[in-house]
Scaffold this active site. Structure first.
Site, PDB file in Angstrom:
ATOM      1  N   LYS A  54       0.843  -1.203   0.000  1.00 52.02           N
ATOM      2  CA  LYS A  54       0.000   0.000   0.000  1.00 52.02           C
ATOM      3  C   LYS A  54       0.880   1.255   0.000  1.00 52.02           C
ATOM      4  O   LYS A  54       0.604   2.212  -0.711  1.00 52.02           O
ATOM      5  CB  LYS A  54      -0.958  -0.029   1.206  1.00 52.02           C
ATOM      6  N   GLN A  98      -4.976  -1.857   9.331  1.00 54.01           N
ATOM      7  CA  GLN A  98      -4.846  -3.187   8.733  1.00 54.01           C
ATOM      8  C   GLN A  98      -5.419  -4.261   9.663  1.00 54.01           C
ATOM      9  O   GLN A  98      -5.112  -4.288  10.851  1.00 54.01           O
ATOM     10  CB  GLN A  98      -3.359  -3.465   8.440  1.00 54.01           C
ATOM     11  N   ASP A 121     -11.331   2.127   3.396  1.00 51.15           N
ATOM     12  CA  ASP A 121     -11.552   0.673   3.297  1.00 51.15           C
ATOM     13  C   ASP A 121     -13.023   0.356   3.024  1.00 51.15           C
ATOM     14  O   ASP A 121     -13.354  -0.756   2.620  1.00 51.15           O
ATOM     15  CB  ASP A 121     -11.185   0.000   4.633  1.00 51.15           C
TER      16      ASP A 121
HETATM   17  N1  GUN Z   1      -6.939  -7.292   5.831  1.00 52.53           N
HETATM   18  C1  GUN Z   1      -7.165  -8.032   4.723  1.00 52.53           C
HETATM   19  N2  GUN Z   1      -7.680  -7.268   3.740  1.00 52.53           N
HETATM   20  C2  GUN Z   1      -7.789  -6.024   4.238  1.00 52.53           C
HETATM   21  C3  GUN Z   1      -8.251  -4.791   3.686  1.00 52.53           C
HETATM   22  O1  GUN Z   1      -8.687  -4.681   2.539  1.00 52.53           O
HETATM   23  N3  GUN Z   1      -8.181  -3.725   4.533  1.00 52.53           N
HETATM   24  C4  GUN Z   1      -7.718  -3.818   5.808  1.00 52.53           C
HETATM   25  N4  GUN Z   1      -7.706  -2.716   6.540  1.00 52.53           N
HETATM   26  N5  GUN Z   1      -7.295  -4.936   6.330  1.00 52.53           N
HETATM   27  C5  GUN Z   1      -7.318  -6.038   5.540  1.00 52.53           C
END
Ligand code: GUN
Length: 288
Positions: A54, A98, A121
């Site tokens: 990211k 996350q 998200d």
């Molecule tokens: N953990 C697995 N996929 C995601 C996601 O798309 N966003 C976040 N914040 N955590 C994750």
């Protein structure tokens, strides 16, 4: 018949380029780049890889990324306080924490603490509600990425039978809603579903989000179906595979997403798009 591979790297590159152009335009208005705050708690190795991806994507798109790497033993209160500070910071457009979080922290509380306007998200109940009612909130990145892939490949969704396997809040449930928004007829299957194979054999589009390697085999796929494989599974020999038995399913399907290089890169690209959208909205507020 050999299925066409849907190349998530190509499609995500296209989306990130578009996001980068928009990021530059928004930067002109705001007098700063769009900004994404990424929080990671603890030492989950997969999470570290995702967060790193990211950060790299932000750099490539002209988005400032702020990383908050907190120790495993961070208290829920400390995390909620950090989110409160970021919510109030006008220089931060998007906030992402996350998942998964350590067991002593409530994911629900954390998701609900993020301001819906910064929830890139698309996990906050306000944005989930808007997704359900067709409003213009943030859409969750992985499911939104699936729709983008189908559109990019000109694969029709309207009127098609879509079967989603898995009902997680992050993928299965929202994927089903977004497919329905595109006028597909959707069935959601899960671990308690009976006659799974029978149901799957009716599907024109299959979304596999089970988290089990070798789960979807060729005998479960109607000839010509489209298979979107959301699984990311690590085998004992460290190979990364999806939920589909790729080689044999590719013989039956018309389109299939590979793992790696399919759905995975789309998640990050959609996050960039959401972050730019968050910044645009804050720019529009500044203008008025
Ligand atoms: N953990 C697995 N996929 C995601 C996601 O798309 N966003 C976040 N914040 N955590 C994750």
């Amino acid at each position: 018949m050999a299925a066409k591979r849907i190349d998530g790297k190509v499609i995500s590159a296209y989306i990130k380029e578009r996001a980068a152009k928009e990021a530059a335009q928004v930067a002109q208005i705001l007098g700063r780049k769009p900004c994404l705050a990424v929080i990671i708690v603890g030492e989950n190795p997969a999470s570290k890889v995702y967060v790193n991806n990211k950060k790299k994507a932000c750099e490539a798109c002209g988005i400032t990324s702020l990383e908050y790497a907190l120790p495993e033993l961070t208290s829920e209160r400390e995390l909620l306080d950090l989110i409160g500070t970021l919510n109030r910071d006008d220089a931060v457009d998007g906030i992402l924490c996350q998942l998964p979080l350590p067991g002593h922290i409530s994911e629900e509380k954390v998701i609900e603490a993020i301001s819906p306007e910064k929830d890139v998200d698309g996990f906050h109940p306000v944005n989930v509600g808007k997704m359900l009612t067709g409003g213009d909130g943030f859409l969750p990145c992985t499911p939104a990425g699936l729709i983008e892939m189908l559109k990019y490949e000109n694969i029709p969704i309207e009127g098609k039978r879509c079967v989603v396997i898995g009902r997680s809040n992050i993928v299965g449930k929202p994927a089903a809603i977004l497919m329905q928004r595109e006028n597909a007829t959707v069935t959601v299957c899960h671990s308690k579903t009976r006659n799974l194979k029978e149901i799957l054999l009716q599907a024109d589009i299959i979304v596999a989000s089970v988290g089990k390697p070798h789960f979807l085999t060729a005998d479960m796929v109607k000839p010509g179906a489209v298979v979107l494989d959301v699984g990311i599974n690590r085998l004992p020999d460290k190979t990364l595979v999806g939920d589909a038995e790729f080689a044999e399913v590719a013989e039956v399907a018309s389109y299939i997403t590979p793992v790696p290089g399919g759905v995975g890169p789309m998640t990050v690209a959609m996050l960039m798009q959401n972050t730019v959208m968050a910044a645009k909205r804050s720019a529009a507020l500044n203008d008025s």
